[in-house]
Motif scaffolding. Structure first.
Motif, PDB file in Angstrom:
ATOM      1  N   UNK A   1     -27.492  -3.305  -2.797  1.00  0.00           N
ATOM      2  CA  UNK A   1     -26.321  -2.535  -2.368  1.00  0.00           C
ATOM      3  C   UNK A   1     -26.798  -1.217  -1.768  1.00  0.00           C
ATOM      4  N   UNK A   2     -26.933  -1.196  -0.450  1.00  0.00           N
ATOM      5  CA  UNK A   2     -27.456  -0.029   0.261  1.00  0.00           C
ATOM      6  C   UNK A   2     -26.490   0.357   1.358  1.00  0.00           C
ATOM      7  N   UNK A   3     -26.038   1.592   1.323  1.00  0.00           N
ATOM      8  CA  UNK A   3     -25.222   2.141   2.411  1.00  0.00           C
ATOM      9  C   UNK A   3     -26.074   3.100   3.219  1.00  0.00           C
ATOM     10  N   UNK A   4     -25.916   3.079   4.540  1.00  0.00           N
ATOM     11  CA  UNK A   4     -26.665   4.001   5.368  1.00  0.00           C
ATOM     12  C   UNK A   4     -27.495   3.277   6.407  1.00  0.00           C
ATOM     13  N   UNK A   5     -28.285   4.084   7.137  1.00  0.00           N
ATOM     14  CA  UNK A   5     -28.560   5.495   6.872  1.00  0.00           C
ATOM     15  C   UNK A   5     -27.408   6.402   7.276  1.00  0.00           C
ATOM     16  N   UNK A   6     -27.337   7.516   6.545  1.00  0.00           N
ATOM     17  CA  UNK A   6     -26.309   8.517   6.814  1.00  0.00           C
ATOM     18  C   UNK A   6     -26.952   9.891   6.701  1.00  0.00           C
TER      19      UNK A   6
ATOM     20  N   UNK B   1     -27.377   5.273  -1.578  1.00  0.00           N
ATOM     21  CA  UNK B   1     -26.996   5.944  -0.341  1.00  0.00           C
ATOM     22  C   UNK B   1     -28.275   6.392   0.349  1.00  0.00           C
ATOM     23  N   UNK B   2     -28.593   5.776   1.475  1.00  0.00           N
ATOM     24  CA  UNK B   2     -29.859   6.032   2.166  1.00  0.00           C
ATOM     25  C   UNK B   2     -29.684   7.127   3.210  1.00  0.00           C
ATOM     26  N   UNK B   3     -30.538   8.143   3.136  1.00  0.00           N
ATOM     27  CA  UNK B   3     -30.527   9.231   4.117  1.00  0.00           C
ATOM     28  C   UNK B   3     -31.245   8.808   5.390  1.00  0.00           C
ATOM     29  N   UNK B   4     -30.782   9.323   6.521  1.00  0.00           N
ATOM     30  CA  UNK B   4     -31.582   9.255   7.729  1.00  0.00           C
ATOM     31  C   UNK B   4     -32.663  10.326   7.697  1.00  0.00           C
ATOM     32  N   UNK B   5     -33.633  10.201   8.561  1.00  0.00           N
ATOM     33  CA  UNK B   5     -34.699  11.205   8.629  1.00  0.00           C
ATOM     34  C   UNK B   5     -34.250  12.435   9.406  1.00  0.00           C
TER      35      UNK B   5
END
Length: 313
Positions: free
Chosen positions: A224-229, A189-193
């Protein structure tokens, strides 16, 4: 003629700053676990703590197989003792005389005042191993975190968040989670900045210009990457079991939830090195050093993860 020692290579432990809680938690953890290990550090600090806690520690000339807890003493010389200890321990790992490295906390400001040019363990270990961009990750019981940037002032973070860097971090973490933790296809789960992951550019362009292209490139490679969120949504996704790890853009974005939920149980794990290295999730704790009340929980977790990661293939 003595028979060669057929024990497997030991874990090697560097307690870190001799004036912090590192010697205390290293000794306490090894006393609880009762594992064979070699401590490499300032002799007086380790032996004083071993006597206080009642742990038998035998002197050794070099890191290698053997019974019980042994000490390779390193004295202050041309460089700080904790730095010299790391050189010795990394050399032992790279030469196959140790199976993994577990480190105690260092004090960045004290080392910087003595001319140490790295902002922490990670960059120095990369330097010793010839790896220009190691990746910092943390493993807890419920939350796993991968950091895209590490010890940077906040004003420098946006410039350090590049598509190439994010893709490198994601690919390195994917490989490490597969081989080290046994995930068939780890989910990130990739965060936004920015807040709300930039709100489609309203609150910042970094997501549109950098993070989204990086995530798309990673997915094109099969990751398997979701985001950015938003960071809070990413944390929730991991805790709910819909992702295996959080990818944070900067240090506190990932470490605040980790330490709020996992302090004393999380382990710092350096990805991308040719050796296994784990560490505690805390600093030198100068305020309680020498009082005999430091919690060895994170050191125990670091030792256990190191042995798991270094298991024979």
């Amino acid at each position: 003629m003595p028979r060669p020692d057929r024990r497997p290579p030991p874990l090697v432990v560097t307690p870190g700053d001799p004036f912090g809680v590192g010697p205390e938690v290293a000794v306490a953890a090894l006393k609880i676990l009762r594992w064979d290990a070699v401590i490499v550090g300032q002799g007086a600090a380790v032996l004083d703590e071993a006597r206080r806690q009642g742990l038998a520690v035998e002197p050794a000339e070099a890191v290698g197989p053997g019974a019980g807890v042994r000490l390779v003493a390193v004295d202050e010389g041309d460089e700080p003792v904790e730095v010299a200890a790391l050189r010795t321990a990394v050399g032992a790992c790279r030469e196959g005389r140790a199976r993994a490295l577990v480190t105690g906390p260092i004090h960045k400001a004290r080392l910087a005042a003595r001319g140490f040019p790295f902002p922490g363990h990670t960059g120095f270990l990369g330097h010793l191993c010839g790896v220009p961009e190691p990746v910092m990750a943390f493993v807890g019981r419920r939350l796993r975190v991968v950091l895209a940037t590490v010890h940077l002032p906040l004003r420098e973070v946006p410039g350090a968040i590049t598509e190439r860097r994010l893709l490198h971090v994601l690919a390195t973490a994917d490989g490490a989670f597969r081989t080290g933790l046994g995930f068939a296809r780890p989910r990130f789960a990739a965060c936004g900045l920015n807040p709300h992951a930039g709100d489609a550019g309203v609150l910042g362009r970094e997501e549109v210009d950098v993070v989204i292209p990086a995530c798309e490139a990673a997915r094109a490679r099969g990751l398997a990457v979701d985001g950015p969120m938003s960071a809070e949504a990413a944390v929730r996704r991991v805790l709910d079991g819909r992702a295996d790890a959080l990818v944070a853009c900067y240090h506190d974005q990932g470490l605040v939830p980790l330490k709020a939920l996992e302090f004393g149980h999380a382990v710092n794990w350096t990805l991308g090195l040719p050796i296994v290295r784990t560490s505690v999730d805390h600093g030198t704790a100068d305020d309680i050093a020498g009082r005999g009340c430091a919690d060895p929980g994170s050191m125990i977790a670091a030792l256990r993860l190191a042995r798991r990661l270094a298991r024979p293939s």
